[in-house]
Design a protein around this motif. Structure first.
Motif, short mmCIF file in Angstrom:
data_model
loop_
_atom_site.label_atom_id
_atom_site.label_comp_id
_atom_site.label_asym_id
_atom_site.label_seq_id
_atom_site.Cartn_x
_atom_site.Cartn_y
_atom_site.Cartn_z
N LEU A 1 55.18 18.52 29.01
CA LEU A 1 55.94 17.94 27.90
C LEU A 1 56.04 16.44 28.11
O LEU A 1 56.69 15.97 29.03
N LEU A 2 55.34 15.68 27.24
CA LEU A 2 55.34 14.22 27.33
C LEU A 2 56.50 13.65 26.53
O LEU A 2 56.59 13.90 25.32
N ARG A 3 57.35 12.87 27.19
CA ARG A 3 58.48 12.23 26.52
C ARG A 3 58.33 10.72 26.68
O ARG A 3 58.26 10.21 27.79
N GLY A 4 58.26 10.01 25.56
CA GLY A 4 58.13 8.55 25.59
C GLY A 4 56.93 8.05 26.34
O GLY A 4 57.06 7.15 27.18
N PRO A 5 55.72 8.60 26.08
CA PRO A 5 54.56 8.16 26.87
C PRO A 5 54.13 6.74 26.53
O PRO A 5 54.31 6.26 25.41
N ALA A 6 53.57 6.08 27.52
CA ALA A 6 52.99 4.75 27.32
C ALA A 6 51.78 4.87 26.39
O ALA A 6 51.18 5.95 26.29
N PRO A 7 51.41 3.78 25.69
CA PRO A 7 50.24 3.83 24.80
C PRO A 7 49.00 4.32 25.55
O PRO A 7 48.71 3.90 26.66
N GLY A 8 48.29 5.22 24.93
CA GLY A 8 47.06 5.75 25.51
C GLY A 8 47.27 6.95 26.43
O GLY A 8 46.32 7.67 26.72
N LEU A 9 48.50 7.17 26.88
CA LEU A 9 48.74 8.27 27.83
C LEU A 9 48.59 9.63 27.16
O LEU A 9 48.08 10.57 27.78
N LEU B 1 54.61 20.41 19.72
CA LEU B 1 55.64 19.42 19.42
C LEU B 1 56.99 19.90 19.95
O LEU B 1 57.35 21.07 19.81
N HIS B 2 57.73 18.96 20.57
CA HIS B 2 59.09 19.24 21.04
C HIS B 2 60.06 18.39 20.22
O HIS B 2 59.86 17.19 20.07
N VAL B 3 61.10 19.04 19.71
CA VAL B 3 62.10 18.36 18.88
C VAL B 3 63.33 18.09 19.74
O VAL B 3 64.03 19.03 20.13
N SER C 1 58.67 23.58 20.25
CA SER C 1 59.83 23.79 21.10
C SER C 1 60.92 22.81 20.68
O SER C 1 60.65 21.83 20.00
N LEU C 2 62.14 23.11 21.08
CA LEU C 2 63.21 22.16 20.81
C LEU C 2 64.26 22.22 21.89
O LEU C 2 64.35 23.18 22.65
N ALA C 3 65.04 21.15 21.95
CA ALA C 3 66.12 21.04 22.93
C ALA C 3 67.35 21.75 22.38
O ALA C 3 67.68 21.62 21.21
N VAL C 4 68.02 22.50 23.26
CA VAL C 4 69.26 23.18 22.90
C VAL C 4 70.30 22.86 23.97
O VAL C 4 70.09 23.16 25.15
#
Length: 197
Positions: A43-51, A82-84, A112-115
């Motif tokens: 799960l990628l959160r806030g990846p740098a450009p190109g990552l 996609l993760h919400v 997926s989503l955060a709960v």
């Protein structure tokens, strides 16, 4: 009605193991992806450009499931799930949901989503989520001082969900044993994986 899952909380479409990236704690998960077992999720959160593109290539080569957080069009471009997030801005959710509606069962990317509480449970039902990351189970370095759910409150939220629950927050292979097997579809971590490296 709650999602019915099999013995030990398993659902074949939901990965058992999840690696989470984090802009501060794990900005580049690529080295750790080489150590994950086939079928694990990243799960990628806030990846740098190109990552995201590099992670998508690595995930395909290694048989991993890639999921992007908070960016529907980015997930579509990377052919990822996609993760919400619950407390952050979500961009371009509708195009992703439309694509899921028209995709066949095998081509449908995971949602997926955060709960963190009952509001997240209701949103999982509304969006038709495939999995929910229920957190924080235990105290976590990602949110120092934040109150943890603990195993009993985590189980209550997992039981109410319409989809499989994945445990997040201070998790490890040892700690997951403190959660009910029939409710826990998997576990996710940053520190447990980074420490193992």
């Amino acid at each position: 009605m709650p999602h019915r899952i099999g013995p030990r909380g398993r659902d074949a479409s939901v990965p058992r193991l999840w690696l989470l990236s984090d802009p501060a704690r794990l900005p580049d998960p690529l080295p750790l992806m080489a150590r994950l077992p086939r079928g694990a999720a990243v799960l990628l959160r806030g990846p740098a450009p190109g990552l995201a593109a590099a992670a998508a290539r690595r995930a395909r080569a290694r048989g991993l499931m890639l999921i992007l957080a908070g960016e529907g069009r980015g997930a579509l471009a990377a052919r990822a799930g996609l993760h919400v997030p619950e407390h952050r801005l979500m961009r371009h959710l509708l195009p992703f949901l439309m694509m899921r509606r028209h995709a066949g069962p095998r081509a449908r990317p995971l949602l997926s989503l955060a709960v963190h509480g009952r509001a997240g449970v209701a949103r999982a039902r509304r969006l038709g989520a495939d999995a929910a990351l229920v957190s924080p189970v235990f105290p976590t370095a990602s949110h120092p001082g934040a109150p943890a759910l603990g195993p009993l409150r985590w189980a209550a939220l997992a039981r109410a969900l319409p989809c499989p629950a994945v445990a997040l927050g201070g998790m490890s292979a040892r700690r997951v044993r403190r959660l009910p097997r029939r409710l826990c579809a998997g576990w996710a971590a940053i520190g447990a994986w980074a420490g193992a490296a």
